[in-house]
Design a protein around this motif. Structure first.
Motif, short mmCIF file in Angstrom:
data_model
loop_
_atom_site.label_atom_id
_atom_site.label_comp_id
_atom_site.label_asym_id
_atom_site.label_seq_id
_atom_site.Cartn_x
_atom_site.Cartn_y
_atom_site.Cartn_z
N ASP A 24 49.93 45.60 47.27
CA ASP A 24 49.53 44.69 46.20
C ASP A 24 50.57 43.63 45.85
OD1 ASP A 24 47.15 46.22 45.90
OD2 ASP A 24 48.26 47.67 44.70
N CYS A 27 55.03 43.57 41.19
CA CYS A 27 54.48 43.39 39.85
C CYS A 27 55.62 43.61 38.86
CB CYS A 27 53.34 44.38 39.60
SG CYS A 27 52.53 44.15 38.01
N TYR A 65 45.11 27.35 37.10
CA TYR A 65 44.20 28.46 37.40
C TYR A 65 44.67 29.73 36.72
CZ TYR A 65 42.21 25.56 41.10
OH TYR A 65 41.60 24.56 41.81
N LEU A 66 43.73 30.57 36.35
CA LEU A 66 43.99 31.90 35.84
C LEU A 66 43.32 32.87 36.80
CD1 LEU A 66 44.82 33.96 33.57
CD2 LEU A 66 42.53 33.56 32.63
N ALA A 67 44.07 33.80 37.36
CA ALA A 67 43.51 34.80 38.27
C ALA A 67 43.55 36.16 37.57
CB ALA A 67 44.31 34.86 39.57
N VAL A 68 42.43 36.86 37.58
CA VAL A 68 42.33 38.19 36.99
C VAL A 68 41.89 39.14 38.10
CG1 VAL A 68 41.15 39.60 35.27
CG2 VAL A 68 41.73 37.23 34.74
N LEU A 69 42.65 40.22 38.31
CA LEU A 69 42.30 41.18 39.35
C LEU A 69 41.22 42.12 38.83
CD1 LEU A 69 45.83 42.10 40.75
CD2 LEU A 69 44.26 40.30 41.48
N HIS A 73 35.69 40.47 34.15
CA HIS A 73 36.61 39.49 33.59
C HIS A 73 36.73 39.69 32.08
CE1 HIS A 73 38.80 35.80 32.99
NE2 HIS A 73 38.61 35.43 34.23
#
Length: 97
Positions: A24, A27, A65-69, A73
């Motif tokens: 991944d 983090c 941009y906003l990325a959400v895994l 959402h």
């Protein structure tokens, strides 16, 4: 973007359960400030600082941009904070917002 130090941070978020850095990626810790949003709803605020290259792209009209895994959402928001009183006194990656 660099992680910033949000003023009044109440805790530091780490990797979620089951996170595998080999699959991944790294983090790192994320300082957040917990705030009440509405009765029974918490809001977590973090600070993100664009690099000079990103600032130039944003000024040229590039989107942020906003990325959400995951597959669901959560409610999110993005906003601009205030610049530091004297930017020369604080390094870019630790500016409070």
């Amino acid at each position: 973007m660099h992680i910033g130090r949000v003023t009044g941070a109440t805790r530091n978020l780490g990797a979620p359960k089951g996170w595998d850095p080999t699959k991944d990626g790294i983090c790192g810790g994320l300082p957040i400030r917990d705030e009440p949003h509405s009765p029974g709803v918490n809001k977590m605020v973090s600070a993100w600082l664009p690099t000079p290259e990103e600032i130039a792209l944003i000024a040229a009209g590039a989107p942020i941009y906003l990325a959400v895994l995951g597959v669901s959402h959560p409610p999110v928001s993005m906003f601009v904070g205030n610049p530091p009183a004297d930017p020369s006194l604080q390094p870019r990656d630790t500016t409070d917002v």
